[in-house]
Design an enzyme around this catalytic site. Structure first.
Site, short mmCIF file in Angstrom:
data_model
loop_
_atom_site.label_atom_id
_atom_site.label_comp_id
_atom_site.label_asym_id
_atom_site.label_seq_id
_atom_site.Cartn_x
_atom_site.Cartn_y
_atom_site.Cartn_z
N ASP A 49 -24.90 -24.46 -14.39
CA ASP A 49 -25.82 -23.33 -14.62
C ASP A 49 -25.10 -22.22 -15.38
OD1 ASP A 49 -24.24 -22.43 -12.55
OD2 ASP A 49 -25.90 -21.91 -11.21
N SER A 50 -23.78 -22.42 -15.65
CA SER A 50 -23.07 -21.50 -16.55
C SER A 50 -23.66 -21.56 -17.95
CB SER A 50 -21.57 -21.84 -16.61
OG SER A 50 -21.39 -23.17 -17.05
N ASP A 88 -26.40 -29.26 -12.25
CA ASP A 88 -26.29 -28.13 -11.34
C ASP A 88 -27.69 -27.65 -10.97
OD1 ASP A 88 -24.57 -26.44 -10.09
OD2 ASP A 88 -23.96 -25.33 -11.88
N LYS A 118 -25.41 -30.95 -8.14
CA LYS A 118 -24.42 -30.06 -7.51
C LYS A 118 -25.17 -28.87 -6.93
CE LYS A 118 -21.45 -27.27 -9.96
NZ LYS A 118 -21.80 -25.92 -9.52
N GLU A 120 -24.53 -25.12 -4.68
CA GLU A 120 -23.61 -24.16 -4.06
C GLU A 120 -23.95 -24.13 -2.58
OE1 GLU A 120 -23.32 -20.46 -6.23
OE2 GLU A 120 -23.12 -21.53 -8.12
N GLU A 187 -14.09 -23.70 -6.31
CA GLU A 187 -13.91 -22.73 -7.39
C GLU A 187 -13.16 -21.49 -6.88
OE1 GLU A 187 -17.36 -21.62 -9.73
OE2 GLU A 187 -16.19 -20.13 -10.84
O1 KIV Z 1 -21.95 -23.85 -13.88
C1 KIV Z 1 -20.81 -24.27 -14.05
O2 KIV Z 1 -20.35 -24.48 -15.17
C2 KIV Z 1 -20.01 -24.49 -12.87
C3 KIV Z 1 -18.53 -24.41 -13.04
C4 KIV Z 1 -17.93 -23.76 -11.90
C5 KIV Z 1 -17.91 -25.69 -13.30
O3 KIV Z 1 -20.50 -24.67 -11.81
#
Ligand code: KIV
Length: 271
Positions: A49-50, A88, A118, A120, A187
């Protein structure tokens, strides 16, 4: 040159089996062009999500939408055939309830063909991870510095620096592993804590700013290539100045166009 010899897409169980055998290599991608380039090199590609920040120029990851993640993940899956692909889950798409998380994760898997998601996930989210895994969704649990908690943390700060915070992160790791996460993404976690979690875990740990004690590393591709536009975080080693190469090529192009040095119409399209 470090390319792997794979002929088929790496599966989640194969990724897990790499723990203790070889370090796991990962980079982010959200476009077809980058995905194609890194596919023969990395073990898994993360559509992070970056992308909200590096792809859309937004101040945090919070505004990433489910439709955006689905679009970018689809582009990456369609452009690759070797790397395992992990999407993500965006802020707000899984925190409300296990049912909401399943509905949205199932959409991501079904509409993109990616291998895993993924999340959080602190201890509060572990029951959601368990719900997803029991229903066929492989989950990588992201702990430590969780960018979707930026407003709670008051910025992006390294985690696990006090005994209390270290204990909390170790607890997040334990709860997510018990819930069935196939991997932990650590992280911004101090080396001692990353080592302890990695040694205690049967599943691979993937670090970002979390030291070589982890089983593998993921970095944001723009940071590695010097395309971030801003100074990369301190833990990132920049391997190329692609931003500089692009700027210089564009300047040469602009100079030539301004001087009228571009192909005449009769050279284009056989005119
Ligand atoms: O969104 C992202 O790029 C991540 C990084 C921490 C790898 O979650």
């Amino acid at each position: 040159m470090s390319v792997h010899t794979r002929t088929k897409r790496l599966t989640v169980p194969q990724l897990v089996a790499m723990k203790g055998q070889q370090k796991i290599v990962s980079l982010t991608a959200y476009s077809s062009a980058i995905a194609k380039l890194i596919d023969p090199v990395v073990d898994f590609i993360l559509i992070g999500d970056s992308t909200a920040m590096v792809g859309y120029g937004r101040p945090s990851t919070l505004s990433m939408t489910l439709e955006e993640i689905i679009g970018h993940t689809r582009a990456v899956v369609d452009s690759t055939r070797l790397a395992c692909v992990v999407a993500d889950m965006p802020f707000g798409s899984y925190q409300e309830s296990p049912e909401q998380a399943f509905r949205n994760c199932a959409q991501v898997l079904a509409r993109t063909g990616c291998d895993a998601v993924k999340l959080e996930a602190n201890t509060a989210l572990a029951p959601t991870v368990e719900f997803l895994v029991a229903r066929g969704i492989p989950v990588m649990a992201h702990i430590g510095l969780m960018p979707q908690f930026v407003n709670v943390m008051g910025g992006f700060k390294a985690q696990g620096l006090t005994a209390e915070s270290g204990t909390r992160i170790a607890e997040d790791a334990r709860a997510n592993l018990e819930a069935g996460a196939f991997s932990l993404l650590l992280e911004g976690v101090a080396e001692g804590l990353a080592r302890q979690i990695t040694e205690d875990s049967k599943m691979p740990t993937i670090g970002i700013g979390a030291s070589p004690a982890c089983d593998g590393q993921v970095l944001v591709t723009e940071d590695v290539l010097g395309l971030g536009g801003e100074p990369a975080p301190r833990f990132v080693k920049q391997y190329a100045d692609v931003g500089g190469v692009i700027r210089e090529a564009c300047e040469r192009y602009a100079d030539e166009v301004r001087q009228g040095r571009f192909p005449e119409a009769r050279h284009c399209y056989g005119l």
